[in-house]
Design an enzyme around this catalytic site. Structure first.
Site, PDB file in Angstrom:
ATOM      1  N   CYS A  81       1.046  -1.425   0.180  1.00  0.00           N
ATOM      2  CA  CYS A  81       0.134   0.588  -0.395  1.00  0.00           C
ATOM      3  C   CYS A  81       1.296   1.010   0.082  1.00  0.00           C
ATOM      4  O   CYS A  81      -0.231   2.241   0.061  1.00  0.00           O
ATOM      5  CB  CYS A  81      -0.869  -0.251   1.167  1.00  0.00           C
ATOM      6  SG  CYS A  81      -0.096  -0.422   2.465  1.00  0.00           S
ATOM      7  N   GLY A  82       2.053   1.291  -0.243  1.00  0.00           N
ATOM      8  CA  GLY A  82       2.870   2.475   0.399  1.00  0.00           C
ATOM      9  C   GLY A  82       3.459   2.213   1.117  1.00  0.00           C
ATOM     10  O   GLY A  82       4.453   3.815   1.919  1.00  0.00           O
TER      11      GLY A  82
END
Ligand SMILES: Cc1cc2nc3c(=O)[nH]c(=O)nc-3n(C[C@H](O)[C@H](O)[C@H](O)COP(=O)(O)O)c2cc1C
Length: 184
Positions: A162-163
């Site tokens: 998701c970063g």
């Protein structure tokens, strides 16, 4: 020339749930098969959104268990607990961890779990976003599962799909393979 076939060492039930890390689990399955372990797989419906049945069947030469009520699977969830020498849930989502700790049995994996008596090793390799891993529900469930004798492995720390960066990443395949060998 005589072709040496590996002798089956132990039976491993390898269970996958709906995480982006399913692809990493395939490396572990492949390594186990190459080392001569007999591996059967079970998946949640959501795991099949990340990985195809054909991949698992190709790697293990066994059909994948998904539906408790499938014709050929009747009562196999009980047979599997007798067949296996070790069960591993990898990758384990926050959802399945919380479900198992609550004693819910509404899919193949959670039903098998309820049929286990913990005389055999049951390993869980979590994989999730750092907030899911830190969530009080997940923390409590991990505590309950460990109390019951389930071996919940740690997680890696670092980049997440998701970063985000933090704890909750699935351990690397080599580390998971080592944990399986250690617990057999
Ligand atoms: C792209 C994508 C990646 C996901 N990765 C994870 C993950 O790594 N860990 C997790 O707990 N949930 C993850 N989820 C959410 C789960 O798939 C969702 O909670 C699902 O209901 C889990 O079902 P299952 O436990 O029955 O397999 C992801 C969802 C999407 C769409």
């Amino acid at each position: 020339m005589l072709i040496k076939r590996p002798r089956f060492k132990k039976n491993i039930l390898f269970q996958l749930t709906g995480s982006i890390a399913c692809y990493k689990a395939c490396n572990v399955i492949s390594k186990l098969v190459q080392e001569g372990y007999e591996v059967k797989t079970a998946c949640t419906e959501n795991a099949l959104k990340f990985i195809g049945k054909s991949t698992l069947e190709g790697l293990t030469r066994h059909a994948v268990y998904v539906d408790t009520f499938e014709d050929r699977s009747a009562l196999e969830h009980i047979e599997l607990t007798k067949w296996m020498d070790l069960a591993i849930l990898c990758p384990a989502t926050a959802n399945i961890i919380n479900k198992l700790a609550a004693g819910i049995g509404d899919d193949y994996i959670s039903t098998v779990f309820l049929a286990c008596d913990f005389s055999k090793p049951y390993l869980i390799a979590p994989a999730m976003n750092r907030h899911m891993w830190a969530h009080p529900a997940t923390r409590r469930s991990v505590g309950i599962l460990r109390e019951w004798g389930v071996k919940v492995l740690g997680t890696g720390t670092g980049y997440q799909a998701c970063g985000d960066k933090g704890a909750g990443r699935l351990l690397e395949p080599e580390a998971i393979y080592k944990e399986i060998k250690k617990n057999l």
